[in-house]
Design a protein around this motif. Structure first.
Motif, mmCIF file in Angstrom:
data_model
loop_
_atom_site.group_PDB
_atom_site.id
_atom_site.type_symbol
_atom_site.label_atom_id
_atom_site.label_comp_id
_atom_site.label_asym_id
_atom_site.label_seq_id
_atom_site.Cartn_x
_atom_site.Cartn_y
_atom_site.Cartn_z
ATOM 1 N N VAL A 133 0.925 -1.072 0.003
ATOM 2 C CA VAL A 133 0.018 0.136 -0.085
ATOM 3 C C VAL A 133 0.854 1.236 0.095
ATOM 4 N N GLU A 134 0.247 2.226 -0.349
ATOM 5 C CA GLU A 134 1.151 3.658 -0.559
ATOM 6 C C GLU A 134 1.311 4.089 0.873
ATOM 7 N N PRO A 135 2.365 4.983 1.216
ATOM 8 C CA PRO A 135 2.408 5.697 2.426
ATOM 9 C C PRO A 135 1.458 6.258 2.963
ATOM 10 N N GLY A 136 1.001 6.263 3.958
ATOM 11 C CA GLY A 136 -0.095 7.296 4.452
ATOM 12 C C GLY A 136 -1.345 6.979 4.165
ATOM 13 N N ASP A 137 -1.687 5.830 3.495
ATOM 14 C CA ASP A 137 -2.948 5.725 2.761
ATOM 15 C C ASP A 137 -3.853 4.642 3.704
ATOM 16 N N ALA A 138 -4.375 5.140 4.866
ATOM 17 C CA ALA A 138 -5.157 4.480 5.622
ATOM 18 C C ALA A 138 -6.431 3.619 5.044
ATOM 19 N N ALA A 139 -7.000 4.482 3.873
ATOM 20 C CA ALA A 139 -8.357 3.793 3.297
ATOM 21 C C ALA A 139 -7.484 2.620 2.680
ATOM 22 N N GLY A 140 -6.489 2.789 1.704
ATOM 23 C CA GLY A 140 -5.897 1.601 0.897
ATOM 24 C C GLY A 140 -5.501 0.508 1.899
ATOM 25 N N LEU A 141 -4.743 0.853 3.162
ATOM 26 C CA LEU A 141 -4.417 -0.253 4.141
ATOM 27 C C LEU A 141 -5.676 -1.120 4.564
ATOM 28 N N ALA A 142 -6.785 -0.435 4.655
ATOM 29 C CA ALA A 142 -8.021 -1.011 5.380
ATOM 30 C C ALA A 142 -8.799 -2.047 4.131
ATOM 31 N N ARG A 143 -8.323 -1.543 2.944
ATOM 32 C CA ARG A 143 -8.977 -2.271 1.890
ATOM 33 C C ARG A 143 -7.873 -3.655 1.569
ATOM 34 N N ALA A 144 -6.516 -3.391 1.778
ATOM 35 C CA ALA A 144 -5.892 -4.624 1.467
ATOM 36 C C ALA A 144 -6.043 -5.630 2.640
ATOM 37 N N VAL A 145 -6.147 -5.168 4.017
ATOM 38 C CA VAL A 145 -6.332 -6.114 5.033
ATOM 39 C C VAL A 145 -7.748 -6.721 5.008
ATOM 40 N N ARG A 146 -8.816 -6.063 4.508
ATOM 41 C CA ARG A 146 -10.019 -6.692 4.225
ATOM 42 C C ARG A 146 -9.970 -7.908 3.173
ATOM 43 N N ARG A 147 -9.082 -7.650 1.971
ATOM 44 C CA ARG A 147 -8.867 -8.257 0.867
ATOM 45 C C ARG A 147 -8.378 -9.898 1.429
ATOM 46 N N LEU A 148 -7.361 -9.732 2.338
ATOM 47 C CA LEU A 148 -6.840 -10.875 2.911
ATOM 48 C C LEU A 148 -7.769 -11.682 3.728
ATOM 49 N N LEU A 149 -8.515 -11.197 4.505
ATOM 50 C CA LEU A 149 -9.493 -11.717 5.405
ATOM 51 C C LEU A 149 -10.705 -12.457 4.856
ATOM 52 N N ASP A 150 -10.889 -11.644 3.734
ATOM 53 C CA ASP A 150 -12.390 -12.319 2.779
ATOM 54 C C ASP A 150 -12.040 -13.041 1.974
ATOM 55 N N ASP A 151 -10.773 -12.884 1.199
ATOM 56 C CA ASP A 151 -10.700 -13.737 0.039
ATOM 57 C C ASP A 151 -9.480 -15.037 0.570
ATOM 58 N N GLY A 152 -10.093 -16.130 1.169
ATOM 59 C CA GLY A 152 -9.256 -17.187 1.313
ATOM 60 C C GLY A 152 -8.139 -17.519 0.351
ATOM 61 N N ALA A 153 -8.457 -17.719 -0.877
ATOM 62 C CA ALA A 153 -7.760 -18.242 -1.913
ATOM 63 C C ALA A 153 -6.682 -17.238 -2.298
#
Length: 340
Positions: free
Chosen positions: A276-296
């Protein structure tokens, strides 16, 4: 007992490193610490004591490998004051935020530059640091070599435990405010393991638990039990975050990390982790959700990450790369000793 410097093609090496995990390293290098039969870190002396011990023994060696910015500086200054050739390879360069208006900072940089220029060279912990070190200490880039770090996990494997939380850990240059800003968009508990001074005055969201100055055993327990690791990093000119990231990769945990110096040497976005890009809180949240929601996706990333660790980031791989870099710097000095 120390003997005369070696005349063999391989240099005789003395160091303050206690790299007990690598048999290859300990066959080739002597340490000021007793490495015989060791299976854990020793009680380390102060930087000044390390520098004096290296200085007293350096006459019997071809190369002195110094670890730690203070030990490197003090050892180099001792050699300078005594009029000795330091024969020094530095494994940590002093890189902090530039403060040219601060006379103390300028004096410190001046001393470090003097020592670095008299050394055989510097081993950098990220490829991006090559340019930073070269410019800050006015060194030829040929005397700077990037040596990838190793994971500290002795048996890299996929840890099966998943207790439903996200872990963030580390003390150095973490952008924890970005993580707190992202926390409300992450539907999972978040555990932050940090230093004593971190997040003291921050408003902590209800799904965030902050643990300070925990023992390594407790940190590893959390790392083994988490579902994913998020490492928001501040943007500076030096590398940080690789230790926690590589340990997570070695335990089969999917990682989200800020794109920054050092990290991009190991992490390829969408292949063995997410950037994720520096300081991008929204992008960080999206990336974490992807890992938690997409097991594959998480499975694919962790499989590749674990393969990378086993292939490139073990203790022995690191030892071989470090030794090759030291020999290259030593050979370059022998071929042209006045080029430093």
């Amino acid at each position: 007992m120390d003997s005369a410097p070696s005349t063999s093609p391989s240099p005789r090496i003395l160091t303050n490193m206690a790299f007990w995990q690598s048999a290859r390293w300990n066959e080739r290098a002597d340490s000021i610490y007793d490495m015989k039969g060791r299976d854990s870190d020793p009680v380390f002396w102060s930087e000044g004591s390390e520098a004096v011990r290296l200085f007293r023994r350096q006459g019997g060696y071809d190369v002195i490998v110094t670890m730690g910015a203070r030990t490197s500086l003090l050892y180099g200054l001792l050699c300078l004051l005594a009029g000795r050739d330091a024969k020094q390879v530095m494994t940590e360069a002093f890189i902090d935020e530039a403060r040219p208006a601060d006379p103390l900072w300028r004096a410190k940089i001046g001393l470090y530059r003097l020592v670095a220029q008299r050394s055989l060279g510097v081993l950098a912990s990220s490829s991006a640091e090559i340019r930073t070190i070269s410019e800050r200490f006015a060194m030829n880039p040929s005397r700077l070599i990037f040596v990838p770090l190793h994971s500290n996990i002795h048996d890299p494997h996929r840890e099966p435990r998943r207790d439903g939380f996200v872990l963030s850990a580390g003390r150095t240059w973490r952008d924890y405010p970005a993580l707190l800003a992202a926390a409300g968009e992450i539907r999972a508990p978040i555990v932050v393991i940090c230093g004593d001074r971190d997040l003291r005055h921050a408003a902590i969201p209800p799904n965030v638990t902050v643990l300070r100055e925990v023992p390594r055993e407790r940190y590893l327990d959390h790392l083994c039990r988490c579902d994913a690791v998020a490492l928001p990093l501040a943007q500076i000119g030096r590398s940080t975050g690789q230790v926690v990231m590589l340990e997570a990769m070695a335990l089969g945990k999917p990682v989200v990390v800020t794109r920054s110096p050092g990290i991009v040497d190991y992490l390829r976005d969408g292949e063995n982790g997410l950037l994720v890009e520096p300081g991008d809180a929204a992008g960080l949240a999206r990336a974490v959700r992807r890992l938690l929601d997409d097991g594959a996706l998480a499975d694919r990333l962790t499989k590749r990450a674990l393969e990378d660790v086993k292939r490139q980031y073990t203790f022995e791989h690191h030892a071989a790369a470090k030794m090759a870099a030291i020999e290259r710097l030593w050979a370059g000095f022998k071929a042209n000793p006045v080029a430093r």
